[in-house]
Scaffold this active site. Structure first.
Site, PDB file in Angstrom:
ATOM      1  N   LEU A 199      37.076  41.689  32.245  1.00  0.00           N
ATOM      2  CA  LEU A 199      36.174  40.764  32.940  1.00  0.00           C
ATOM      3  C   LEU A 199      36.551  39.303  32.713  1.00  0.00           C
ATOM      4  O   LEU A 199      35.920  38.413  33.276  1.00  0.00           O
ATOM      5  CB  LEU A 199      34.733  40.978  32.468  1.00  0.00           C
ATOM      6  CG  LEU A 199      34.094  42.325  32.848  1.00  0.00           C
ATOM      7  CD1 LEU A 199      32.725  42.448  32.217  1.00  0.00           C
ATOM      8  CD2 LEU A 199      34.002  42.461  34.364  1.00  0.00           C
ATOM      9  N   ARG A 200      37.578  39.068  31.904  1.00  0.00           N
ATOM     10  CA  ARG A 200      37.961  37.684  31.647  1.00  0.00           C
ATOM     11  C   ARG A 200      38.432  37.001  32.926  1.00  0.00           C
ATOM     12  O   ARG A 200      38.242  35.796  33.103  1.00  0.00           O
ATOM     13  CB  ARG A 200      39.044  37.628  30.563  1.00  0.00           C
ATOM     14  CG  ARG A 200      39.313  36.214  30.072  1.00  0.00           C
ATOM     15  CD  ARG A 200      40.220  36.194  28.852  1.00  0.00           C
ATOM     16  NE  ARG A 200      39.473  36.555  27.645  1.00  0.00           N
ATOM     17  CZ  ARG A 200      39.776  37.554  26.848  1.00  0.00           C
ATOM     18  NH1 ARG A 200      40.807  38.318  27.123  1.00  0.00           N
ATOM     19  NH2 ARG A 200      39.060  37.812  25.778  1.00  0.00           N
ATOM     20  N   GLY A 201      39.032  37.750  33.835  1.00  0.00           N
ATOM     21  CA  GLY A 201      39.471  37.176  35.102  1.00  0.00           C
ATOM     22  C   GLY A 201      38.315  36.642  35.923  1.00  0.00           C
ATOM     23  O   GLY A 201      38.403  35.565  36.523  1.00  0.00           O
TER      24      GLY A 201
END
Length: 336
Positions: A273-275
């Site tokens: 989910l860092r993107g």
């Protein structure tokens, strides 16, 4: 004071300049990874950006660049506190051959030998606090230093425990790396820590190549005079960055835009989910930099390749394939 090549005078390299500016507007983005040819202006851009950023308020005499109202506990016995002051945004190079002691800090041998005292000698991470840590050829960095940087980048704090010393100090910096993929791949764990990824190439048009050579030659012959001719344009960029930083928290992201960003990440198969978080923050920084208080899907389209190309499961260093894949997915989403 050393004169650096003006940021505004860099020819082309639009994506690299934009990514660096967005990282300056919102330092929580996680920094910038720049892949590309040697001699394409990577180091010049980093130093030029730092030179045009507003000065940092600090405690004069502090070796950790502490804010005047928030001194670090590590300052005791290490720093001279001389009241409020200012310092240019620090840009610290991390050499490939640097030892761990030089990076994190170590025992002050002079005090140990002459006074018999155990005192801390700050390292490169202390100098980089609230500034930029620049690593050229980061893909060739030794594994143990990569692990160390991962820990510090995640916590924002450097912990040193050795020779009877136990020191903690803030180490929050914009991490900027550069490298040539042909010389070795970057470890996925470190690559994922960079918020944005861009690729730069040697200019391919005759006009651009000539202009690069002319400007560099003019700067080398008269650095101060050349910098003066670009002073007003650099000042305009500095003003935009400062204004964007001030309004960043007021920028809103509509739910529809956030949904499009999440759908895009799912469509291209971005890991984790860092993107999505980076896409959200970078788009907000983009809107603020342009003086707008609302993020649009146009911002997503502009930022998506930078935020996601290095997070794809297939060919993360294949810029052309990754960028095309993201752009096609964006087109499909907006057409739906």
């Amino acid at each position: 004071m050393r004169v650096v090549f003006p940021f505004s005078a860099i020819v082309g390299q639009t994506d690299m300049k934009l990514a660096l500016l967005l990282a300056a507007v919102d330092r929580t983005l996680g920094g910038v990874m720049v892949f590309g040819d040697r001699g394409s202006g990577k180091t010049t851009a980093v130093r030029g950006l730092a030179a045009l950023l507003p000065a940092l308020p600090v405690i004069a005499g502090c070796r950790f660049n502490c804010e005047p109202d928030a001194p670090s506990s590590a300052c005791a016995g290490v720093c001279r506190h001389e009241g409020p002051g200012q310092t240019p945004a620090p840009v610290v190079d991390l050499p490939l051959g640097a030892t761990e002691d030089r990076v994190v800090g170590a025992l002050d041998l002079e005090k140990a030998l002459t006074l018999g005292e155990k005192a801390f000698e700050p390292g490169l991470l202390a100098r980089a606090n609230r500034g930029f840590l620049y690593i050229d050829e980061v893909n060739l960095l030794e594994d143990h230093l990569v692990d160390l940087l991962l820990d510090v980048a995640q916590s924002g704090e450097n912990v040193v425990e050795r020779e009877g010393l136990s020191v903690r100090h803030p180490a929050r910096f914009v991490l900027v790396g550069s490298g040539n993929p042909e010389e070795g791949e970057l470890r996925p764990q470190l690559l994922d820590r960079f918020g944005l990824s861009v690729e730069v190439r040697t200019p391919e048009t005759l006009a651009e190549r000539i202009e690069v050579v002319k400007r560099r030659d003019a700067f080398d012959r008269d650095p101060a005079g050349f910098a003066k001719t670009w002073k007003s344009k650099d000042a305009a960029v500095r003003k935009k960055v400062a204004a964007a930083q001030a309004m960043l928290d007021a920028v809103t992201v509509p739910d529809a835009v956030l949904e499009t960003g999440s759908r895009l990440c799912m469509a291209v198969g971005a890991d984790g989910l860092r993107g999505e978080l980076t896409l959200l923050r970078a788009s907000r920084a983009m809107a603020a930099f342009e003086g707008r208080d609302t993020v649009t899907e146009t911002d997503l389209r502009r930022i998506a390749p930078m935020a996601l190309r290095h997070r794809l499961r297939r060919g993360p260093l294949d810029d052309q394939a990754g960028t095309s894949r993201i752009e096609r997915a964006m087109d499909d989403l907006l057409a739906a």
